[in-house]
Write a protein that holds these residues in place. Structure first.
Motif, PDB file in Angstrom:
ATOM      1  N   ILE A 146       8.558  24.009 -12.670  1.00 55.40           N
ATOM      2  CA  ILE A 146       8.661  23.705 -10.996  1.00 55.40           C
ATOM      3  C   ILE A 146       9.449  22.184 -11.494  1.00 55.40           C
ATOM      4  O   ILE A 146       8.991  21.471 -12.061  1.00 55.40           O
ATOM      5  CB  ILE A 146       7.336  23.613 -10.707  1.00 55.40           C
ATOM      6  N   ARG A 147       9.762  22.208 -10.225  1.00 55.77           N
ATOM      7  CA  ARG A 147      10.522  20.838  -9.502  1.00 55.77           C
ATOM      8  C   ARG A 147       9.778  19.923  -8.586  1.00 55.77           C
ATOM      9  O   ARG A 147       9.871  21.050  -7.142  1.00 55.77           O
ATOM     10  CB  ARG A 147      11.786  20.823 -10.200  1.00 55.77           C
ATOM     11  N   LEU A 148       9.157  18.750  -8.456  1.00 62.62           N
ATOM     12  CA  LEU A 148       9.114  18.645  -7.317  1.00 62.62           C
ATOM     13  C   LEU A 148       9.856  17.624  -6.577  1.00 62.62           C
ATOM     14  O   LEU A 148      10.123  16.682  -7.002  1.00 62.62           O
ATOM     15  CB  LEU A 148       7.352  18.160  -7.334  1.00 62.62           C
ATOM     16  N   GLY A 149       9.933  17.525  -5.657  1.00 61.48           N
ATOM     17  CA  GLY A 149      11.086  16.567  -4.553  1.00 61.48           C
ATOM     18  C   GLY A 149      10.363  15.451  -4.622  1.00 61.48           C
ATOM     19  O   GLY A 149       9.620  15.042  -5.420  1.00 61.48           O
ATOM     20  N   GLY A 177       0.596  -1.030   0.301  1.00 63.13           N
ATOM     21  CA  GLY A 177      -0.304   0.126  -0.518  1.00 63.13           C
ATOM     22  C   GLY A 177       1.318   1.560  -0.119  1.00 63.13           C
ATOM     23  O   GLY A 177       0.302   2.038   0.855  1.00 63.13           O
ATOM     24  N   LYS A 178       2.113   1.300  -0.892  1.00 60.92           N
ATOM     25  CA  LYS A 178       2.962   2.596  -0.670  1.00 60.92           C
ATOM     26  C   LYS A 178       3.604   2.648  -2.218  1.00 60.92           C
ATOM     27  O   LYS A 178       3.577   1.736  -3.021  1.00 60.92           O
ATOM     28  CB  LYS A 178       4.449   2.091  -0.065  1.00 60.92           C
ATOM     29  N   GLY A 179       3.879   3.809  -2.318  1.00 65.85           N
ATOM     30  CA  GLY A 179       4.040   4.242  -3.106  1.00 65.85           C
ATOM     31  C   GLY A 179       5.281   5.534  -3.600  1.00 65.85           C
ATOM     32  O   GLY A 179       5.393   6.359  -2.619  1.00 65.85           O
ATOM     33  N   SER A 180       6.432   6.187  -4.871  1.00 66.05           N
ATOM     34  CA  SER A 180       6.826   7.265  -4.526  1.00 66.05           C
ATOM     35  C   SER A 180       7.082   7.318  -5.639  1.00 66.05           C
ATOM     36  O   SER A 180       6.605   6.729  -7.338  1.00 66.05           O
ATOM     37  CB  SER A 180       8.036   6.259  -3.619  1.00 66.05           C
ATOM     38  N   ILE A 181       7.069   8.366  -6.278  1.00 67.99           N
ATOM     39  CA  ILE A 181       6.845   9.000  -7.273  1.00 67.99           C
ATOM     40  C   ILE A 181       8.194  10.238  -7.533  1.00 67.99           C
ATOM     41  O   ILE A 181       8.076  11.162  -6.372  1.00 67.99           O
ATOM     42  CB  ILE A 181       5.544  10.907  -8.349  1.00 67.99           C
ATOM     43  N   SER A 182       9.527  10.159  -7.822  1.00 68.09           N
ATOM     44  CA  SER A 182      10.784  11.137  -8.694  1.00 68.09           C
ATOM     45  C   SER A 182      10.315  11.210  -9.874  1.00 68.09           C
ATOM     46  O   SER A 182      10.293  11.055 -10.869  1.00 68.09           O
ATOM     47  CB  SER A 182      11.459  10.327  -7.419  1.00 68.09           C
ATOM     48  N   GLY A 183      10.973  13.225  -9.729  1.00 70.27           N
ATOM     49  CA  GLY A 183      11.870  13.600 -10.410  1.00 70.27           C
ATOM     50  C   GLY A 183       9.997  14.576 -11.588  1.00 70.27           C
ATOM     51  O   GLY A 183      10.472  14.183 -12.480  1.00 70.27           O
ATOM     52  N   LEU A 184       9.161  14.215 -10.895  1.00 71.57           N
ATOM     53  CA  LEU A 184       8.502  15.476 -11.415  1.00 71.57           C
ATOM     54  C   LEU A 184       8.468  16.803 -11.702  1.00 71.57           C
ATOM     55  O   LEU A 184       8.867  17.374 -10.945  1.00 71.57           O
ATOM     56  CB  LEU A 184       7.025  15.055 -10.785  1.00 71.57           C
ATOM     57  N   THR A 185       8.550  16.950 -12.988  1.00 76.11           N
ATOM     58  CA  THR A 185       8.638  18.772 -13.845  1.00 76.11           C
ATOM     59  C   THR A 185       7.686  18.718 -14.349  1.00 76.11           C
ATOM     60  O   THR A 185       7.471  18.331 -15.288  1.00 76.11           O
ATOM     61  CB  THR A 185      10.136  19.086 -14.564  1.00 76.11           C
ATOM     62  N   VAL A 186       7.589  20.843 -14.090  1.00 74.54           N
ATOM     63  CA  VAL A 186       6.863  20.958 -15.115  1.00 74.54           C
ATOM     64  C   VAL A 186       7.015  22.037 -16.092  1.00 74.54           C
ATOM     65  O   VAL A 186       8.391  22.144 -15.499  1.00 74.54           O
ATOM     66  CB  VAL A 186       5.765  21.754 -14.346  1.00 74.54           C
ATOM     67  N   VAL A 206      -7.099   6.968  -1.229  1.00 69.50           N
ATOM     68  CA  VAL A 206      -4.937   7.318  -0.721  1.00 69.50           C
ATOM     69  C   VAL A 206      -5.007   7.965   0.191  1.00 69.50           C
ATOM     70  O   VAL A 206      -5.794   9.191   0.790  1.00 69.50           O
ATOM     71  CB  VAL A 206      -4.759   8.484  -1.927  1.00 69.50           C
ATOM     72  N   LYS A 207      -4.672   7.508   1.050  1.00 67.24           N
ATOM     73  CA  LYS A 207      -4.373   8.063   2.505  1.00 67.24           C
ATOM     74  C   LYS A 207      -3.677   9.539   2.709  1.00 67.24           C
ATOM     75  O   LYS A 207      -4.145   9.864   3.266  1.00 67.24           O
ATOM     76  CB  LYS A 207      -4.143   7.094   3.403  1.00 67.24           C
ATOM     77  N   ASP A 208      -2.709   9.207   2.158  1.00 66.04           N
ATOM     78  CA  ASP A 208      -1.768  10.153   2.637  1.00 66.04           C
ATOM     79  C   ASP A 208      -0.453   9.903   0.988  1.00 66.04           C
ATOM     80  O   ASP A 208      -0.623   9.599   0.896  1.00 66.04           O
ATOM     81  CB  ASP A 208      -0.984  10.124   3.090  1.00 66.04           C
ATOM     82  N   VAL A 209      -0.590  12.045   0.582  1.00 61.44           N
ATOM     83  CA  VAL A 209       0.435  12.013  -0.673  1.00 61.44           C
ATOM     84  C   VAL A 209       1.327  12.631   0.194  1.00 61.44           C
ATOM     85  O   VAL A 209       0.771  14.200   0.716  1.00 61.44           O
ATOM     86  CB  VAL A 209      -0.317  12.589  -1.292  1.00 61.44           C
ATOM     87  N   THR A 210       2.513  12.607  -0.182  1.00 58.68           N
ATOM     88  CA  THR A 210       2.755  14.190   0.434  1.00 58.68           C
ATOM     89  C   THR A 210       4.611  13.912  -0.180  1.00 58.68           C
ATOM     90  O   THR A 210       5.304  13.157  -0.789  1.00 58.68           O
ATOM     91  CB  THR A 210       4.105  13.256   2.432  1.00 58.68           C
ATOM     92  N   VAL A 211       4.162  15.561  -0.757  1.00 58.67           N
ATOM     93  CA  VAL A 211       5.798  16.133  -1.537  1.00 58.67           C
ATOM     94  C   VAL A 211       6.573  17.052  -1.154  1.00 58.67           C
ATOM     95  O   VAL A 211       5.999  17.475  -0.205  1.00 58.67           O
ATOM     96  CB  VAL A 211       5.114  17.230  -2.959  1.00 58.67           C
ATOM     97  N   ALA A 212       7.910  16.757  -1.052  1.00 56.77           N
ATOM     98  CA  ALA A 212       9.006  16.835  -0.379  1.00 56.77           C
ATOM     99  C   ALA A 212       9.989  18.276  -1.089  1.00 56.77           C
ATOM    100  O   ALA A 212       9.807  17.349  -2.087  1.00 56.77           O
ATOM    101  CB  ALA A 212       9.551  15.726   0.319  1.00 56.77           C
ATOM    102  N   SER A 213      10.094  19.599  -0.380  1.00 56.64           N
ATOM    103  CA  SER A 213      10.886  19.761  -1.194  1.00 56.64           C
ATOM    104  C   SER A 213      10.928  20.561  -2.806  1.00 56.64           C
ATOM    105  O   SER A 213      11.584  20.202  -3.657  1.00 56.64           O
ATOM    106  CB  SER A 213      12.601  19.711  -1.020  1.00 56.64           C
ATOM    107  N   PRO A 214       9.279  20.927  -3.104  1.00 54.41           N
ATOM    108  CA  PRO A 214       9.128  21.444  -3.640  1.00 54.41           C
ATOM    109  C   PRO A 214      10.035  22.728  -4.316  1.00 54.41           C
ATOM    110  O   PRO A 214      10.241  23.650  -3.382  1.00 54.41           O
ATOM    111  CB  PRO A 214       7.734  21.337  -4.701  1.00 54.41           C
TER     112      PRO A 214
END
Length: 253
Positions: free
Chosen positions: A79-82, A58-67, A100-108
């Motif tokens: 925009i670059r999301l951590g 029940g976990k996931g991660s997304i990295s390197g998301l850019t706009v 989805v219980k929680d989504v945490t975006v670190a250091s955008p």
């Protein structure tokens, strides 16, 4: 009977094989959805580095998301999301909506650039609003149609909590001496996205998140007002056209 058993065995094998293929391809599917929907909502290219999802945990991660930046601005991302961490309700995965219980975006990180017509963030905000207006009209049109069950109905989402923390907005005005600065992006917390409507589409979630992020960036960028006023005269001499004059009053609206 033997042929029937063989046929059933082949069918089970195909089903299991299809399930394994789907699960092994889930990361790629989610990556493509984020890139496609994100690009539609923002009007610029959205890219994702990698997606890792474990349904069993029940976990996931997304990295390197850019706009990307809109036309007329630098080739660097706007925009670059951590790292983005996801916590899923595993009991809802086979249902609709998925919770989805929680989504945490670190250091955008947001690069705030200026041009004659406004900033890059202004341009993205306009694109998001235009998308929202278009979707609103589409929703009314769909509501007027007779109700029908769609076997392939779109999966919807309910996000109980989404937090964007530790962000930074940096003034990017290349070629203008003294036009440098940074500001803290205020923490953004959204709760119960899609809960009241029986779930939100991927596009609706992306629109809500991008709208909150862009508005937060614009609010943080207001602290650049005095700095831009001080360098306005230099900007007039260094920036082509009316961009220098626009910079002086850019944040005074």
């Amino acid at each position: 009977m033997r042929k029937l058993l063989i046929g059933a065995g082949i069918l089970v094998t195909l089903i299991v094989g299809a399930a394994v293929f789907l699960l092994s391809s889930l990361d790629t599917i989610v990556k493509k959805v984020i890139e496609d929907v994100g690009s539609q909502v923002t009007g610029v290219k959205v890219s994702v580095g990698s997606v890792k999802i474990s349904l069993s945990e029940g976990k996931g991660s997304i990295s390197g998301l850019t706009v990307a930046n809109p036309p007329g601005f630098s080739s660097d991302p706007a925009i670059r999301l951590g790292e983005i961490a996801l916590a899923l309700d595993t009991g809802s995965i086979s249902k609709n909506p998925v919770v989805v219980k929680d989504v945490t975006v670190a250091s955008p990180f947001v690069a705030y650039e200026m041009a004659a017509g406004g900033s890059n963030i202004d341009a993205i905000q306009k694109n998001v609003k235009a998308f929202a207006a278009k979707q609103g009209g589409g929703a009314k049109a769909e509501a007027a149609k007779p109700a029908a069950k769609d076997k392939d109905e779109e999966k919807k989402l309910v996000i109980e909590r989404l937090a964007i923390t530790g962000g930074q907005v940096k003034l990017a005005a290349g070629g203008i001496p003294g036009a440098e600065g940074s500001a803290k992006l205020g923490d953004i917390v959204l709760t119960n996205i899609g809960k009241d409507s029986g779930g939100a589409s991927s596009a609706q979630v992306a629109q809500k998140v991008m709208d909150a992020l862009v508005n937060g960036a614009l609010k943080s960028a207001s602290s650049f007002g005095n700095l831009l006023g001080n360098v306005g005269d230099k900007a007039k001499a260094l920036v082509p056209g009316d961009a220098g004059g626009a910079i002086k009053g850019l944040l005074g609206k």
